[in-house]
Write a protein that holds these residues in place. Structure first.
Motif, PDB file in Angstrom:
ATOM      1  N   VAL A  68      26.986   6.207 -21.156  1.00 18.17           N
ATOM      2  CA  VAL A  68      27.600   7.513 -21.413  1.00 18.17           C
ATOM      3  C   VAL A  68      26.740   8.626 -20.830  1.00 18.17           C
ATOM      4  O   VAL A  68      25.520   8.496 -20.735  1.00 18.17           O
ATOM      5  N   SER A  69      27.395   9.699 -20.441  1.00 16.44           N
ATOM      6  CA  SER A  69      26.732  10.969 -20.173  1.00 16.44           C
ATOM      7  C   SER A  69      27.017  11.894 -21.345  1.00 16.44           C
ATOM      8  O   SER A  69      28.175  12.011 -21.780  1.00 16.44           O
ATOM      9  N   ILE A  70      25.973  12.547 -21.849  1.00 16.77           N
ATOM     10  CA  ILE A  70      26.123  13.479 -22.967  1.00 16.77           C
ATOM     11  C   ILE A  70      25.960  14.893 -22.440  1.00 16.77           C
ATOM     12  O   ILE A  70      24.883  15.285 -21.981  1.00 16.77           O
ATOM     13  N   HIS A  77      22.450  16.903 -28.766  1.00 20.05           N
ATOM     14  CA  HIS A  77      22.018  15.925 -27.757  1.00 20.05           C
ATOM     15  C   HIS A  77      21.364  14.699 -28.385  1.00 20.05           C
ATOM     16  O   HIS A  77      21.745  13.556 -28.128  1.00 20.05           O
ATOM     17  N   ALA A  78      20.316  14.922 -29.177  1.00 22.01           N
ATOM     18  CA  ALA A  78      19.528  13.803 -29.696  1.00 22.01           C
ATOM     19  C   ALA A  78      20.344  12.939 -30.645  1.00 22.01           C
ATOM     20  O   ALA A  78      20.261  11.702 -30.600  1.00 22.01           O
ATOM     21  N   ALA A  79      21.129  13.552 -31.519  1.00 16.09           N
ATOM     22  CA  ALA A  79      21.899  12.783 -32.501  1.00 16.09           C
ATOM     23  C   ALA A  79      22.933  11.896 -31.821  1.00 16.09           C
ATOM     24  O   ALA A  79      23.103  10.721 -32.183  1.00 16.09           O
ATOM     25  N   ILE A  80      23.635  12.441 -30.830  1.00 20.07           N
ATOM     26  CA  ILE A  80      24.645  11.641 -30.131  1.00 20.07           C
ATOM     27  C   ILE A  80      23.982  10.549 -29.306  1.00 20.07           C
ATOM     28  O   ILE A  80      24.456   9.403 -29.266  1.00 20.07           O
ATOM     29  N   VAL A  93      21.422  11.886 -20.901  1.00 24.03           N
ATOM     30  CA  VAL A  93      21.602  13.038 -21.780  1.00 24.03           C
ATOM     31  C   VAL A  93      21.127  14.294 -21.062  1.00 24.03           C
ATOM     32  O   VAL A  93      20.028  14.333 -20.524  1.00 24.03           O
ATOM     33  N   GLU A  94      21.978  15.298 -21.048  1.00 27.35           N
ATOM     34  CA  GLU A  94      21.620  16.552 -20.381  1.00 27.35           C
ATOM     35  C   GLU A  94      20.375  17.151 -21.030  1.00 27.35           C
ATOM     36  O   GLU A  94      20.094  16.935 -22.206  1.00 27.35           O
TER      37      GLU A  94
END
Length: 352
Positions: A68-70, A77-80, A93-94
């Motif tokens: 996935v890209s977040i 960010h961190a939680a997902i 993650v961005e």
């Protein structure tokens, strides 16, 4: 070859670059997208193909989604990413990795217990000009890097919306655009350990919504009355190897023009990466400015994201190294947080 099944979480503006790069990659199948706004999820799925997921949980439960890209707000960010890793997904993650150091540490601990690739979206590391300069640095052509200068100045560049809301963003230009040049310099320096940070922030100009003679990017939820983030941030960071880095970044400043400058200096030579790639050295008691003959001497948005996505896909498929691992995202959060803490306390911060 097996294609990597990818989904994109959060389909705001930056997600467009991820979607475009994934769609063009021959080893990727774009499985679907999810956004908190259902109408936007459906529209983006129709545009790029794939499934419009009704929830994050539905997306992460789909075995067709391998990575996935977040591209959501900073505070999520961190939680997902943590949730995605626990679901067995690789993650891009961005930046920034998180809103707080504690969140970044929690994610890093989760990643350490997994075999998943987690890459932080430090896209400028992957640009053609940065890759070229890194080969010179790694070969020792600049010698030991002892100083770097990172500047990303917008004179009128507060995007508004969640970018200007510290509860969601975690800060203003420092955590949004300053992080790009700070990370790039730190990466080119060899990622030394920071030991002290002295920072200053100012919030004197605000949104400057009354300036209408110049256009600027505004997010969909732009509100001219909202901006509780800093206008300007400056910092001096010292590292355990004796090197230092000077940073300045702004959303709003009474400057004559925007400025993007990235430079590193060693005992055998120096280099300017932005505004254009130039290498400086000495030979026969003469200073030489060397202009590498390359297609891209400055950052190109599409090329940078294509390269970043390409490295992520290769790492997920076991075909390449991680260039921007979660540990680097955590160290960057420590530096960013220390700058804000130093500015609030009015003194230098000593890092553990």
């Amino acid at each position: 070859m097996t294609r990597l099944g990818v989904a994109v979480i959060g389909v705001g503006s930056i997600a467009g670059q991820h979607l475009r790069a994934y769609a063009a990659h021959p080893d990727v199948e774009l499985v679907g997208v999810f956004d908190a706004v259902a109408e936007r999820t459906r529209a983006v799925a129709e545009q790029w193909g794939g499934r419009a997921y009704a929830s994050l949980e539905e997306l992460l439960a789909d075995p067709a989604v391998e990575a996935v890209s977040i591209c959501t707000w900073n505070d999520s960010h961190a939680a997902i990413a943590d949730q995605a890793v626990r679901a067995g997904k690789h993650v891009l993650v961005e930046k920034p990795l998180s809103k707080t150091v504690a969140d970044a540490e929690g994610l890093a601990a989760t990643v350490a217990e997994s075999d998943r690739v987690v890459q932080v979206g430090f896209v400028r590391r992957f640009s053609a000009n940065a890759r070229t300069l890194k080969t010179f640095i790694d070969a020792g052509d600049l010698g030991g890097i002892y100083y770097a200068r990172a500047t990303n100045i917008r004179r009128l560049g507060n995007p508004g919306g969640w970018f200007a809301d510290s509860s969601r963003s975690g800060g203003g230009p420092l955590i949004d655009i300053g992080v790009h040049v700070l990370d790039l310099c730190w990466y080119l320096m060899g990622c030394p350990r920071p030991v002290t940070v002295s920072g200053v922030t100012d919030s004197r100009l605000g949104n400057r919504a009354g300036v209408t003679s110049l256009s600027r990017y505004k997010v969909a939820d732009y509100d001219p009355t909202l901006s509780d983030v800093e206008d300007l941030a400056t910092a001096l960071i010292r590292f355990d190897n004796g090197a230092s880095l000077l940073l300045e970044t702004s959303y709003s400043l009474h400057a004559s023009a925007d400025r993007l400058e990235v430079a590193v200096f060693g005992d055998q030579g120096g280099a300017e990466l932005e505004p254009r790639l130039t290498i400086v050295t000495e030979k026969h008691d003469t200073i030489l400015n060397i202009a590498p003959q390359v297609d891209l001497t400055t950052f190109d948005f599409e090329e940078g994201f294509d390269s970043e996505i390409g490295h992520f896909v290769a790492a997920c498929l076991g075909e390449g190294p991680q260039i921007a691992p979660v540990e680097h995202g955590l160290e960057m959060m420590r530096m960013l947080t220390a700058i804000y803490e130093s500015a609030a306390a009015g003194r230098e911060i000593v890092l553990d």
